[in-house]
Motif scaffolding. Structure first.
Motif, short mmCIF file in Angstrom:
data_model
loop_
_atom_site.label_atom_id
_atom_site.label_comp_id
_atom_site.label_asym_id
_atom_site.label_seq_id
_atom_site.Cartn_x
_atom_site.Cartn_y
_atom_site.Cartn_z
N ALA A 1 -4.07 -7.60 -15.46
CA ALA A 1 -3.88 -8.54 -16.75
C ALA A 1 -4.66 -8.18 -18.23
O ALA A 1 -4.15 -8.56 -19.05
N THR A 2 -6.06 -7.82 -17.76
CA THR A 2 -6.90 -7.50 -18.77
C THR A 2 -6.44 -6.15 -19.70
O THR A 2 -6.75 -6.33 -20.65
N LEU A 3 -5.52 -5.44 -18.92
CA LEU A 3 -5.23 -4.32 -19.61
C LEU A 3 -3.89 -4.70 -20.34
O LEU A 3 -3.53 -3.35 -21.29
N GLY A 4 -3.21 -5.40 -20.41
CA GLY A 4 -2.12 -6.00 -21.19
C GLY A 4 -0.88 -6.49 -20.27
O GLY A 4 -0.90 -6.92 -19.07
N ARG A 5 0.25 -6.23 -20.89
CA ARG A 5 1.35 -6.93 -20.23
C ARG A 5 1.78 -5.99 -18.96
O ARG A 5 1.79 -4.83 -19.01
N LEU A 6 2.14 -6.88 -17.95
CA LEU A 6 2.22 -6.07 -16.61
C LEU A 6 3.71 -5.76 -16.27
O LEU A 6 4.62 -6.75 -16.55
N ALA A 7 4.26 -4.68 -15.58
CA ALA A 7 5.24 -4.55 -14.95
C ALA A 7 5.18 -4.03 -13.58
O ALA A 7 4.85 -2.83 -13.50
N ILE A 8 5.30 -4.66 -12.47
CA ILE A 8 4.82 -4.45 -11.24
C ILE A 8 6.09 -4.09 -10.50
O ILE A 8 7.20 -4.78 -10.53
N SER A 9 6.18 -3.08 -10.02
CA SER A 9 7.39 -2.62 -8.91
C SER A 9 7.19 -1.94 -7.77
O SER A 9 5.87 -1.46 -7.55
N ARG A 10 7.71 -2.12 -6.76
CA ARG A 10 7.52 -1.44 -5.37
C ARG A 10 7.57 -0.07 -5.35
O ARG A 10 8.46 0.65 -6.10
N GLY A 11 6.56 0.49 -4.70
CA GLY A 11 6.57 1.97 -4.48
C GLY A 11 7.05 2.57 -3.37
O GLY A 11 7.54 3.61 -3.11
N SER A 12 7.39 1.64 -2.23
CA SER A 12 7.84 2.05 -0.83
C SER A 12 8.11 0.60 0.07
O SER A 12 7.98 -0.39 -0.36
N TYR A 13 8.70 0.99 1.09
CA TYR A 13 8.91 0.17 2.21
C TYR A 13 8.24 0.61 3.31
O TYR A 13 8.77 1.79 3.88
N VAL A 14 7.51 -0.16 4.19
CA VAL A 14 6.99 0.10 5.31
C VAL A 14 7.70 -0.97 6.32
O VAL A 14 7.25 -2.11 6.14
N GLU A 15 8.31 -0.39 7.25
CA GLU A 15 9.19 -1.50 8.05
C GLU A 15 9.26 -0.75 9.50
O GLU A 15 9.14 0.29 9.77
N PRO A 16 9.19 -1.70 10.54
CA PRO A 16 9.36 -1.24 12.00
C PRO A 16 10.62 -0.84 12.33
O PRO A 16 11.77 -1.52 11.73
N ASN A 17 10.97 0.08 13.11
CA ASN A 17 12.38 0.26 13.83
C ASN A 17 12.55 -0.47 14.98
O ASN A 17 11.62 -1.25 15.53
N ALA A 18 13.45 -0.19 15.89
CA ALA A 18 13.96 -1.12 17.00
C ALA A 18 12.99 -0.73 18.05
O ALA A 18 12.93 -1.49 18.94
N ALA A 19 12.29 0.44 18.04
CA ALA A 19 11.36 1.02 19.05
C ALA A 19 10.09 0.67 18.73
O ALA A 19 8.85 0.92 19.45
N GLY A 20 9.78 -0.17 17.63
CA GLY A 20 8.44 -0.76 17.43
C GLY A 20 7.56 0.00 16.55
O GLY A 20 6.36 0.07 16.63
N GLN A 21 8.36 1.39 16.32
CA GLN A 21 7.42 2.17 15.34
C GLN A 21 7.47 2.05 14.01
O GLN A 21 8.45 1.05 13.53
N TRP A 22 6.68 2.75 13.09
CA TRP A 22 6.75 2.19 11.61
C TRP A 22 7.20 3.46 10.79
O TRP A 22 7.18 4.64 10.93
N LEU A 23 8.35 3.10 10.12
CA LEU A 23 8.98 3.97 9.02
C LEU A 23 8.53 3.64 7.66
O LEU A 23 8.41 2.51 7.23
N LEU A 24 8.41 4.78 6.74
CA LEU A 24 8.08 4.66 5.26
C LEU A 24 9.16 5.16 4.80
O LEU A 24 9.43 6.35 4.71
#
Length: 82
Positions: free
Chosen positions: A22-45
């Motif tokens: 916030a010290t840099l000025g007005r912020l615009a934060i947005s998501r860069g990715s999703y890291v989610e588990p699949n049905a097998a318990g592995q992780w997808l990016l």
């Protein structure tokens, strides 16, 4: 924390609480990715929020998070990109 500052003064970075952005000025934060588990318990990016690929599966969430940071730093947070 790596900051990419454009000639117009726009700052891009991978969000962290290492500095108070916030010290840099007005912020615009947005998501860069999703890291989610699949049905097998592995992780997808999914980097589609920044027009990136889908990567994985990864056995551990930490491996998916590392791949996320590596991809964002190399392809999104580089001069001339992003």
């Amino acid at each position: 924390m790596k900051l990419l500052i454009s000639p117009q003064g726009t700052v891009h970075c991978i969000y962290s609480e290492a500095i108070d952005l916030a010290t840099l000025g007005r912020l615009a934060i947005s998501r860069g990715s999703y890291v989610e588990p699949n049905a097998a318990g592995q992780w997808l990016l999914d980097l589609s929020p920044v027009d990136g690929p889908k990567l994985g599966p990864f056995a551990q969430r930490s491996a998916a998070l590392k791949a996320e940071m590596d991809w964002l730093e190399q392809h999104w947070l580089s001069p001339g990109l992003g």
